[in-house]
Scaffold this motif. Sequence first.
Motif, PDB file in Angstrom:
ATOM      1  N   ALA A 117      -2.538  18.928   0.885  1.00  9.00           N
ATOM      2  CA  ALA A 117      -3.217  18.132   0.042  1.00  9.00           C
ATOM      3  C   ALA A 117      -3.189  16.811   0.618  1.00  9.00           C
ATOM      4  CB  ALA A 117      -2.229  17.974  -1.535  1.00  9.00           C
ATOM      5  N   ASP A 118      -4.426  16.203   0.542  1.00  5.67           N
ATOM      6  CA  ASP A 118      -4.713  14.957   0.907  1.00  5.67           C
ATOM      7  C   ASP A 118      -4.073  13.843  -0.039  1.00  5.67           C
ATOM      8  OD1 ASP A 118      -6.520  15.608   2.790  1.00  5.67           O
ATOM      9  OD2 ASP A 118      -8.311  15.608   1.380  1.00  5.67           O
ATOM     10  N   PRO A 119      -3.390  12.917   0.763  1.00  6.72           N
ATOM     11  CA  PRO A 119      -2.484  12.084   0.143  1.00  6.72           C
ATOM     12  C   PRO A 119      -3.424  11.127  -0.719  1.00  6.72           C
ATOM     13  CG  PRO A 119      -1.747  11.799   2.266  1.00  6.72           C
ATOM     14  CD  PRO A 119      -3.222  12.971   2.293  1.00  6.72           C
ATOM     15  N   VAL A 120      -2.993  10.567  -2.053  1.00  8.34           N
ATOM     16  CA  VAL A 120      -3.607   9.620  -2.824  1.00  8.34           C
ATOM     17  C   VAL A 120      -2.794   8.157  -2.558  1.00  8.34           C
ATOM     18  CG1 VAL A 120      -3.978   8.966  -5.332  1.00  8.34           C
ATOM     19  CG2 VAL A 120      -3.796  11.346  -4.690  1.00  8.34           C
ATOM     20  N   GLU A 121      -3.972   7.525  -2.125  1.00  6.31           N
ATOM     21  CA  GLU A 121      -3.381   6.081  -1.883  1.00  6.31           C
ATOM     22  C   GLU A 121      -3.835   5.065  -2.970  1.00  6.31           C
ATOM     23  OE1 GLU A 121      -5.238   5.311   1.950  1.00  6.31           O
ATOM     24  OE2 GLU A 121      -4.259   6.890   2.910  1.00  6.31           O
ATOM     25  N   TRP A 122      -2.844   3.951  -3.125  1.00  6.57           N
ATOM     26  CA  TRP A 122      -3.133   3.099  -4.332  1.00  6.57           C
ATOM     27  C   TRP A 122      -2.429   1.723  -3.808  1.00  6.57           C
ATOM     28  CZ3 TRP A 122       0.973   6.291  -4.396  1.00  6.57           C
ATOM     29  CH2 TRP A 122       2.020   5.791  -4.819  1.00  6.57           C
ATOM     30  N   THR A 123      -2.561   0.783  -4.143  1.00  9.96           N
ATOM     31  CA  THR A 123      -2.083  -0.565  -4.075  1.00  9.96           C
ATOM     32  C   THR A 123      -1.479  -1.458  -5.028  1.00  9.96           C
ATOM     33  OG1 THR A 123      -4.221  -1.175  -2.409  1.00  9.96           O
ATOM     34  CG2 THR A 123      -2.791  -2.919  -3.162  1.00  9.96           C
ATOM     35  N   VAL A 124      -0.273  -1.699  -4.750  1.00 11.58           N
ATOM     36  CA  VAL A 124       0.560  -2.485  -5.856  1.00 11.58           C
ATOM     37  C   VAL A 124       0.675  -4.023  -5.382  1.00 11.58           C
ATOM     38  CG1 VAL A 124       3.022  -2.546  -6.696  1.00 11.58           C
ATOM     39  CG2 VAL A 124       1.923  -0.362  -6.190  1.00 11.58           C
ATOM     40  N   HIS A 177       0.901  -1.015  -0.077  1.00  7.56           N
ATOM     41  CA  HIS A 177       0.127   0.078   0.017  1.00  7.56           C
ATOM     42  C   HIS A 177       0.900   1.314  -0.128  1.00  7.56           C
ATOM     43  CE1 HIS A 177      -3.573  -2.434   0.801  1.00  7.56           C
ATOM     44  NE2 HIS A 177      -2.712  -2.974   1.903  1.00  7.56           N
ATOM     45  N   ALA A 178       0.543   2.423  -0.851  1.00  5.97           N
ATOM     46  CA  ALA A 178       1.441   3.301  -0.970  1.00  5.97           C
ATOM     47  C   ALA A 178       0.587   4.617  -1.028  1.00  5.97           C
ATOM     48  CB  ALA A 178       2.250   3.341  -2.291  1.00  5.97           C
ATOM     49  N   SER A 179       1.313   5.706  -0.722  1.00 12.73           N
ATOM     50  CA  SER A 179       0.565   7.106  -0.645  1.00 12.73           C
ATOM     51  C   SER A 179       1.577   8.201  -1.496  1.00 12.73           C
ATOM     52  CB  SER A 179       0.062   7.252   0.598  1.00 12.73           C
ATOM     53  OG  SER A 179       1.030   7.739   1.351  1.00 12.73           O
ATOM     54  N   ARG A 180       1.070   9.052  -2.125  1.00 13.30           N
ATOM     55  CA  ARG A 180       1.744  10.303  -2.583  1.00 13.30           C
ATOM     56  C   ARG A 180       0.764  11.512  -2.604  1.00 13.30           C
ATOM     57  NH1 ARG A 180       0.100   7.040  -8.024  1.00 13.30           N
ATOM     58  NH2 ARG A 180      -1.818   8.075  -8.596  1.00 13.30           N
ATOM     59  N   ARG A 181       1.416  12.436  -2.803  1.00 14.29           N
ATOM     60  CA  ARG A 181       0.812  13.856  -2.884  1.00 14.29           C
ATOM     61  C   ARG A 181       1.989  14.689  -3.941  1.00 14.29           C
ATOM     62  NH1 ARG A 181       1.064  15.606   3.205  1.00 14.29           N
ATOM     63  NH2 ARG A 181       3.018  16.132   3.362  1.00 14.29           N
ATOM     64  N   PRO A 182       1.209  16.042  -4.247  1.00 14.93           N
ATOM     65  CA  PRO A 182       2.056  16.819  -5.028  1.00 14.93           C
ATOM     66  C   PRO A 182       3.440  17.308  -4.151  1.00 14.93           C
ATOM     67  CG  PRO A 182      -0.315  17.267  -5.290  1.00 14.93           C
ATOM     68  CD  PRO A 182       0.004  16.198  -4.371  1.00 14.93           C
ATOM     69  N   LYS A 222       5.656  12.673 -12.094  1.00 13.44           N
ATOM     70  CA  LYS A 222       6.544  13.780 -11.937  1.00 13.44           C
ATOM     71  C   LYS A 222       6.227  14.977 -11.028  1.00 13.44           C
ATOM     72  CE  LYS A 222      10.125  16.158 -14.597  1.00 13.44           C
ATOM     73  NZ  LYS A 222      10.657  16.471 -15.700  1.00 13.44           N
ATOM     74  N   GLY A 223       6.744  15.582 -10.199  1.00 13.06           N
ATOM     75  CA  GLY A 223       6.439  16.814  -9.321  1.00 13.06           C
ATOM     76  C   GLY A 223       5.557  16.133  -8.188  1.00 13.06           C
ATOM     77  N   TRP A 224       5.438  14.898  -8.068  1.00 12.61           N
ATOM     78  CA  TRP A 224       4.761  14.155  -6.565  1.00 12.61           C
ATOM     79  C   TRP A 224       5.827  13.583  -5.730  1.00 12.61           C
ATOM     80  CZ3 TRP A 224      -0.931  13.087  -5.998  1.00 12.61           C
ATOM     81  CH2 TRP A 224      -1.647  13.974  -6.926  1.00 12.61           C
ATOM     82  N   ASP A 225       5.495  13.505  -4.532  1.00 14.38           N
ATOM     83  CA  ASP A 225       6.397  12.638  -3.725  1.00 14.38           C
ATOM     84  C   ASP A 225       5.773  11.403  -3.357  1.00 14.38           C
ATOM     85  OD1 ASP A 225       8.428  14.626  -3.621  1.00 14.38           O
ATOM     86  OD2 ASP A 225       7.274  15.677  -2.279  1.00 14.38           O
ATOM     87  N   LEU A 226       6.571  10.166  -3.023  1.00 13.58           N
ATOM     88  CA  LEU A 226       6.180   9.080  -2.535  1.00 13.58           C
ATOM     89  C   LEU A 226       6.080   9.161  -1.128  1.00 13.58           C
ATOM     90  CD1 LEU A 226       5.073   6.036  -2.650  1.00 13.58           C
ATOM     91  CD2 LEU A 226       7.666   5.604  -3.027  1.00 13.58           C
ATOM     92  N   LEU A 227       4.941   9.226  -0.402  1.00 11.27           N
ATOM     93  CA  LEU A 227       5.075   9.535   1.185  1.00 11.27           C
ATOM     94  C   LEU A 227       5.234   8.244   2.304  1.00 11.27           C
ATOM     95  CD1 LEU A 227       1.986  12.034   1.305  1.00 11.27           C
ATOM     96  CD2 LEU A 227       4.172  12.304   0.964  1.00 11.27           C
TER      97      LEU A 227
END
Length: 51
Positions: free
Chosen positions: A15-22, A4-9, A40-45
């Motif tokens: 900004a609320d983190p965007v979460e997804w599953t790999v 499970h991962a999250s990212r945001r600009p 590009k331009g986002w960070d893996l949180l």
Amino acid sequence: MILHASRRPHGDTTADPVEWTVEASDYAAALQQARADVPKGWDLLHVRTQG
């Protein structure tokens, strides 16, 4: 392996983190895919494994 991962600009701490599953065969492959999924331009949180 499920990751499970999250990212945001980058720099947007409001900004609320965007979460997804790999899903992948092992941790290294899952982490590589999670990193590749970050635009590009986002960070893996955060990443965490399931189970």
